[in-house]
Structures are given as C-alpha cells and as structure tokens.
Design a protein around this motif. Sequence first.
Motif, PDB file in Angstrom:
ATOM      1  N   GLU A  30      38.862  33.020  35.784  1.00 13.66           N
ATOM      2  CA  GLU A  30      39.747  32.066  36.066  1.00 13.66           C
ATOM      3  C   GLU A  30      40.389  31.489  34.979  1.00 13.66           C
ATOM      4  OE1 GLU A  30      39.901  29.180  39.475  1.00 13.66           O
ATOM      5  OE2 GLU A  30      38.385  30.507  40.548  1.00 13.66           O
ATOM      6  N   GLU A  31      41.693  31.180  34.424  1.00 13.76           N
ATOM      7  CA  GLU A  31      42.229  30.655  33.554  1.00 13.76           C
ATOM      8  C   GLU A  31      43.352  29.718  34.258  1.00 13.76           C
ATOM      9  OE1 GLU A  31      44.421  31.816  29.551  1.00 13.76           O
ATOM     10  OE2 GLU A  31      41.925  32.153  29.396  1.00 13.76           O
ATOM     11  N   ASN A  32      43.235  28.506  34.176  1.00 14.64           N
ATOM     12  CA  ASN A  32      44.407  27.682  34.657  1.00 14.64           C
ATOM     13  C   ASN A  32      44.689  28.376  36.117  1.00 14.64           C
ATOM     14  OD1 ASN A  32      44.475  26.272  32.437  1.00 14.64           O
ATOM     15  ND2 ASN A  32      45.920  27.626  31.435  1.00 14.64           N
ATOM     16  N   ASP A  33      46.042  28.566  36.463  1.00 10.12           N
ATOM     17  CA  ASP A  33      46.366  29.088  37.676  1.00 10.12           C
ATOM     18  C   ASP A  33      46.288  30.626  37.900  1.00 10.12           C
ATOM     19  OD1 ASP A  33      46.714  26.370  38.758  1.00 10.12           O
ATOM     20  OD2 ASP A  33      48.620  26.389  38.266  1.00 10.12           O
ATOM     21  N   TRP A  34      45.724  31.286  36.752  1.00 10.36           N
ATOM     22  CA  TRP A  34      45.649  32.691  36.598  1.00 10.36           C
ATOM     23  C   TRP A  34      44.452  33.290  36.629  1.00 10.36           C
ATOM     24  CZ3 TRP A  34      50.140  35.499  36.890  1.00 10.36           C
ATOM     25  CH2 TRP A  34      51.345  34.905  36.633  1.00 10.36           C
ATOM     26  N   ILE A  35      44.189  34.563  37.259  1.00  8.72           N
ATOM     27  CA  ILE A  35      42.834  35.184  37.023  1.00  8.72           C
ATOM     28  C   ILE A  35      43.058  36.345  36.129  1.00  8.72           C
ATOM     29  CG2 ILE A  35      41.381  36.867  38.208  1.00  8.72           C
ATOM     30  CD1 ILE A  35      41.434  34.053  39.530  1.00  8.72           C
ATOM     31  N   ILE A  36      42.422  36.102  34.841  1.00 12.36           N
ATOM     32  CA  ILE A  36      42.508  37.208  33.843  1.00 12.36           C
ATOM     33  C   ILE A  36      41.472  38.399  34.077  1.00 12.36           C
ATOM     34  CG2 ILE A  36      42.239  37.491  31.394  1.00 12.36           C
ATOM     35  CD1 ILE A  36      44.334  35.238  32.274  1.00 12.36           C
ATOM     36  N   ASN A  37      42.135  39.475  33.718  1.00 12.66           N
ATOM     37  CA  ASN A  37      41.351  40.641  34.287  1.00 12.66           C
ATOM     38  C   ASN A  37      41.199  41.322  32.784  1.00 12.66           C
ATOM     39  OD1 ASN A  37      41.506  41.566  37.157  1.00 12.66           O
ATOM     40  ND2 ASN A  37      43.393  40.260  36.741  1.00 12.66           N
ATOM     41  N   LYS A  51      46.889  39.616  33.697  1.00 12.93           N
ATOM     42  CA  LYS A  51      46.791  38.495  34.645  1.00 12.93           C
ATOM     43  C   LYS A  51      47.437  38.742  35.844  1.00 12.93           C
ATOM     44  CE  LYS A  51      49.846  35.581  32.033  1.00 12.93           C
ATOM     45  NZ  LYS A  51      49.971  34.272  31.070  1.00 12.93           N
ATOM     46  N   ARG A  52      46.918  38.319  36.899  1.00  8.94           N
ATOM     47  CA  ARG A  52      47.353  38.011  38.286  1.00  8.94           C
ATOM     48  C   ARG A  52      47.085  36.651  38.787  1.00  8.94           C
ATOM     49  NH1 ARG A  52      48.555  42.995  40.676  1.00  8.94           N
ATOM     50  NH2 ARG A  52      47.464  44.602  39.844  1.00  8.94           N
ATOM     51  N   LYS A  53      47.786  36.337  40.020  1.00  8.33           N
ATOM     52  CA  LYS A  53      47.758  35.100  40.745  1.00  8.33           C
ATOM     53  C   LYS A  53      46.431  35.125  41.559  1.00  8.33           C
ATOM     54  CE  LYS A  53      50.813  32.376  39.554  1.00  8.33           C
ATOM     55  NZ  LYS A  53      50.648  31.016  38.851  1.00  8.33           N
ATOM     56  N   LYS A  54      45.946  36.138  42.017  1.00  9.30           N
ATOM     57  CA  LYS A  54      44.589  36.442  42.914  1.00  9.30           C
ATOM     58  C   LYS A  54      44.010  37.390  42.345  1.00  9.30           C
ATOM     59  CE  LYS A  54      47.659  35.759  47.019  1.00  9.30           C
ATOM     60  NZ  LYS A  54      48.179  35.948  48.189  1.00  9.30           N
ATOM     61  N   ILE A  55      42.607  37.263  42.877  1.00  7.47           N
ATOM     62  CA  ILE A  55      41.370  37.983  42.596  1.00  7.47           C
ATOM     63  C   ILE A  55      41.632  39.611  43.000  1.00  7.47           C
ATOM     64  CG2 ILE A  55      38.915  38.716  42.985  1.00  7.47           C
ATOM     65  CD1 ILE A  55      38.666  36.554  41.576  1.00  7.47           C
ATOM     66  N   TYR A  56      41.612  40.484  42.322  1.00  7.21           N
ATOM     67  CA  TYR A  56      41.849  41.887  42.737  1.00  7.21           C
ATOM     68  C   TYR A  56      40.619  42.726  42.779  1.00  7.21           C
ATOM     69  CZ  TYR A  56      44.857  45.923  42.547  1.00  7.21           C
ATOM     70  OH  TYR A  56      45.436  47.189  42.679  1.00  7.21           O
ATOM     71  N   LYS A  57      40.730  43.825  43.710  1.00  9.39           N
ATOM     72  CA  LYS A  57      39.525  44.708  43.731  1.00  9.39           C
ATOM     73  C   LYS A  57      39.198  45.300  42.645  1.00  9.39           C
ATOM     74  CE  LYS A  57      42.178  48.599  45.137  1.00  9.39           C
ATOM     75  NZ  LYS A  57      42.434  49.821  46.087  1.00  9.39           N
ATOM     76  N   SER A  58      37.834  45.526  42.524  1.00  8.93           N
ATOM     77  CA  SER A  58      37.211  45.963  41.145  1.00  8.93           C
ATOM     78  C   SER A  58      37.812  47.460  41.244  1.00  8.93           C
ATOM     79  CB  SER A  58      35.845  46.028  41.211  1.00  8.93           C
ATOM     80  OG  SER A  58      35.295  46.831  40.156  1.00  8.93           O
ATOM     81  N   LEU A  59      38.164  47.973  39.922  1.00 11.67           N
ATOM     82  CA  LEU A  59      38.501  49.047  39.388  1.00 11.67           C
ATOM     83  C   LEU A  59      37.494  49.960  38.707  1.00 11.67           C
ATOM     84  CD1 LEU A  59      41.949  47.817  38.041  1.00 11.67           C
ATOM     85  CD2 LEU A  59      41.556  49.031  40.137  1.00 11.67           C
TER      86      LEU A  59
END
Length: 91
Positions: A30-37, A51-59
């Motif tokens: 998490e970084e502020n309101d974003w999820i950094i992948n 980056k995305r707004k929500k957690i994403y499934k593992s790739l």
Amino acid sequence: MKSESDELLKKHQKLIHTNNLKVTSHVQREENDWIINTIMFENIDVPFKYKRKKIYKSLIHNRVNVTYYVSKENIAGFAIEVMNIVRIKVS
C-alpha cells in the motif's frame, strides 16, 4: 482488427510490448490510496511496476503480456531503471 496494445504502441512511440513473460515474483504494497505492484520476470533483472486501487491476485508462475515504458527512480541516492507497466494481461 487491431488489438488494444497495437493502438497504444501506435499512439505512444516510447512504449514497448512483450508477450509471454513468466512471472517469478509479485509483491503488492500500500502507498496512500493505491496498491503498488512490483513484478520480476524470468531472465530479466529489472523490476516492473504498476498500481491499482485494489489488491490483485498473485501472478507468480503465470505468463503475461505487458506494455510498458522505461523510467528511472532515485532510491537511496542511486538512479535505478524501472519499467512502468501501462497494460498487463495474463496470456
């Protein structure tokens, strides 16, 4: 019929598209309101980020197609090359 990645590449000359890359590491934080992948690919020593707004499934262990551009980040006083992903899709 042109694909979405073909249209992006035509509009933005600095974008690079690569198919069928195998994911070896996928970290989300998490970084502020974003999820950094941050993703690492097999036989490539440069991190890829998006980056995305929500957690994403593992790739991890998946093969993906990515459209990205080269960028630099300063970390602890060092300039590090990072690939910023514009589009990612499981192949």
